[in-house]
Write an enzyme that holds these catalytic residues in place. Sequence first.
Site: not given
Length: 278
Positions: A12, A59, A192, A239
């Site tokens: 996303h 977030h 990441h 995530e």
Amino acid sequence: MAKIVGMLTTSHVPAIGGAIAKNLQQDAYWKPFFDGFIPVRRWLDEVKPDVAVVLYNDHGLNFFLDKMPTFSVGAAPEYHNADEGWGIPTLAPTRGDLDLSWHLINELVDREFDITTCQEMLVDHAFTIPLKLFWPQSPCPIPAVPVCINTVQFPLPSARRCYAFGQAVGDAIRSWDSDKKVVVIGTGGLSHQLDGERAGFINKDFDLKFMDSMINDPAWATQFSIHELVEKTGTQGVELLMWLAARAAVPGTLKKIHSNYHIPISNTASGLMALATV
């Protein structure tokens, strides 16, 4: 009773929203990513789910570090997003499904999950971008229920706990007194790290092993602690907990409709899977 037709998982990254807004789907940099969604959209057109349950991580748009629930469920008639500072457009609100929301909330509390109930809820790119990728129309043509898992503020729920949470979500959906078809979506990752000494870290071997486990060994990642997952996937790669919970919600043998893995996107390994119930 309601029927779960399958599960979808996708990354996303905010830059995806910018690429959509600029119509860069055929750009050489973006084309391998966007082309992956074509067969998934065809499958969605065939099975025609009535509602989506979206497991994602906030977030900072709705929750911030001073108040960060471990698990939360939206119970609003519609969900708005807002400017997050990424320069991506604000999208039309997404309709909710209050009946399913409250059913999920009641069932999860009965299963002894201490959740935060949100009768007003802003949803960020982790919720809006996946819906835009799967249903390019605006607004999204089906209602959705946001289910948020904390992957921002330590302590994070363990992989094992998220798997159990996903199982409870799936059981709740299947016990919902409705004839609607539900698709479960898990968004985030894959490997990441956006900051620190390991900024730009990507672990392709682990990502592909994790994606493979989604098909035949969905509990595989529960063997790892949160710190081990951060080591293997990067700070933000954790995530993948949303993928894990989404898969747990749809147990048993699943048929792979499509998968795609693409690097690079904003220093993020981007994964996509569509698995259908048999």
